[in-house]
Enzyme design. Structure first.
Site, PDB file in Angstrom:
ATOM      1  N   GLU A   1     -13.038  -0.375  17.243  1.00  0.00           N
ATOM      2  CA  GLU A   1     -13.948  -0.269  16.097  1.00  0.00           C
ATOM      3  C   GLU A   1     -15.234  -1.037  16.373  1.00  0.00           C
ATOM      4  OE1 GLU A   1     -11.954  -1.260  12.416  1.00  0.00           O
ATOM      5  OE2 GLU A   1     -10.489   0.314  12.699  1.00  0.00           O
TER       6      GLU A   1
ATOM      7  N   HIS B   1     -13.440   2.491   8.458  1.00  0.00           N
ATOM      8  CA  HIS B   1     -12.615   1.362   7.964  1.00  0.00           C
ATOM      9  C   HIS B   1     -13.138   0.854   6.609  1.00  0.00           C
ATOM     10  CE1 HIS B   1      -9.792  -2.100   9.448  1.00  0.00           C
ATOM     11  NE2 HIS B   1      -9.683  -1.896   8.148  1.00  0.00           N
ATOM     12  N   ILE B   2     -13.227   1.801   5.665  1.00  0.00           N
ATOM     13  CA  ILE B   2     -13.778   1.457   4.341  1.00  0.00           C
ATOM     14  C   ILE B   2     -12.738   1.562   3.233  1.00  0.00           C
ATOM     15  CG2 ILE B   2     -16.199   2.025   4.809  1.00  0.00           C
ATOM     16  CD1 ILE B   2     -15.566   4.795   3.381  1.00  0.00           C
TER      17      ILE B   2
ATOM     18  N   ASP C   1      11.175   2.678   6.652  1.00  0.00           N
ATOM     19  CA  ASP C   1      10.797   1.273   6.646  1.00  0.00           C
ATOM     20  C   ASP C   1      11.992   0.478   7.129  1.00  0.00           C
ATOM     21  OD1 ASP C   1      10.242  -1.411   5.987  1.00  0.00           O
ATOM     22  OD2 ASP C   1       8.782  -0.744   4.501  1.00  0.00           O
TER      23      ASP C   1
ATOM     24  N   ILE D   1       0.839  -1.208   0.000  1.00  0.00           N
ATOM     25  CA  ILE D   1       0.000   0.000   0.000  1.00  0.00           C
ATOM     26  C   ILE D   1       0.874   1.258   0.000  1.00  0.00           C
ATOM     27  CG2 ILE D   1      -1.780   1.282   1.266  1.00  0.00           C
ATOM     28  CD1 ILE D   1      -2.712  -1.546   2.315  1.00  0.00           C
TER      29      ILE D   1
END
Ligand code: MLT
Length: 329
Positions: free
Chosen positions: A268, A287-288, A176, A157
């Protein structure tokens, strides 16, 4: 299938799409979208099943797995594996298959959408028009072009977010711990790899794309927000618990940072009286990020294909531990 007796496959959450029909044709599938809420019933349902399919809400614990003697595969319809005890599954010889890349484009697109929504005040402007107002200066925003984006985590992502942001004229810096500055990914993206500390200090937009783990839990807390510029904003489409929400609330209220857009939350659904819901400098979605027709069809297709393969004695393609069950057949 209404009754879980003799189910080959138990689906404990709302997993839908064309591929589920294929699964139904081959196996006895028991699906209850709310089963994840009742761990005892779930344990009972999988005690004789050969596969369990979940999204992110079912806690697939060592205890749950230990009670499922016949289990060959756990299929996680998504990329994050923080709700699955992969080490316990491995010890028991159970394959964990998932969808590591199938929703990455959708999540990256949603990340960019959140950046634009936050910096152009789109939700607030929309709301004011619906209330009969026509305010223009009040909704003056900021351009993304020319700003520095700090990407935390250059996985499937994060890499896409970096590429889309560059197309919009942003400079990308990244951190990272699993990549070296001369790695192919970093060179191909032509972004500068640096420490989290430096990234937080330099970025205008900080975007989180790392899995949730012991190392990343509350990675962004009050100390991290203190490193950030007062004009900087935070975007989180990874996992809520990577951000300390109480600290974030303070940072937003005090003006330590300028805004935040969150698709994921520590809890959530979040408490309805969450302080973040009352602030004018937040954009919040439930959370879509991965919820597009394209991504969901691809995710479910990938998991169905792997669960089918394992149950038919073939090998899985997208697996977190191994391609076929061990010690069990
Ligand atoms: C993922 O991990 O794939 C996304 O956050 C969506 C999900 O959890 O199902």
């Amino acid at each position: 299938m209404r009754n879980n007796d003799a189910a080959d496959i138990v689906v404990a959450e709302d997993v839908t799409g064309p591929a589920m029909a294929e699964l139904d044709q081959q196996f006895a599938v028991y699906q209850d979208a709310t089963l994840w809420q009742r761990p005892d019933e779930l344990a009972d349902a999988i005690s004789t099943a050969r596969a369990l399919i979940v999204r992110n809400r079912t806690q697939v614990t060592a205890e749950l797995l230990q009670g499922a003697d016949q289990l060959l595969a756990v299929g996680r319809a998504g990329a994050g594996l923080d709700n699955v005890d992969v080490a316990a599954a491995s010890e028991l010889g159970v394959v964990v298959c998932y969808a590591p890349v199938q929703n990455a484009t959708s999540v990256a697109e949603h990340t960019i959408a959140l950046m634009l929504a936050l910096l152009r005040r789109i939700p607030q402007a929309d709301q004011s028009v619906r209330q009969g107002q026509w305010l223009r200066h009040e909704h003056t925003g900021h351009e993304l072009a020319g700003k520095t984006l700090g990407v935390i985590g250059l996985g499937n992502i994060g890499r896409r977010v970096a590429t889309y942001a560059q197309a919009l004229g942003m400079q990308v810096i990244a951190c990272d711990p699993y990549l070296s500055p001369d790695s192919e990914v970093v060179e191909q993206l032509s972004c500068e790899l640096m420490s989290l500390f430096d990234l937080l200090a330099q970025a205008d937009v900080v975007s989180v794309h790392t899995p949730l783990s012991v190392e990343t839990h509350h990675l962004l807390d009050c100390d991290a927000f203190q490193q950030m510029k007062n004009s900087a904003v935070l975007i989180n489409t990874s996992r809520g618990s990577i951000v300390n929400e109480a600290d974030l609330g303070e940072a937003l209220e005090s003006g330590q940072i300028a805004g935040a857009a969150l698709d994921v939350r520590e809890s959530e659904p979040p408490a309805p009286d969450s302080r973040l819901h009352t602030l004018g400098n937040t954009v919040l979605t439930p959370h879509i990020a991965a919820f597009t027709t394209e991504a969901q069809n691809a995710v479910v297709q990938a998991v169905v294909a792997d669960v089918t393969a394992v149950l038919n004695g073939e090998v899985a393609t997208n697996y977190a531990n191994f391609r076929r069950p061990r010690f069990r057949c």
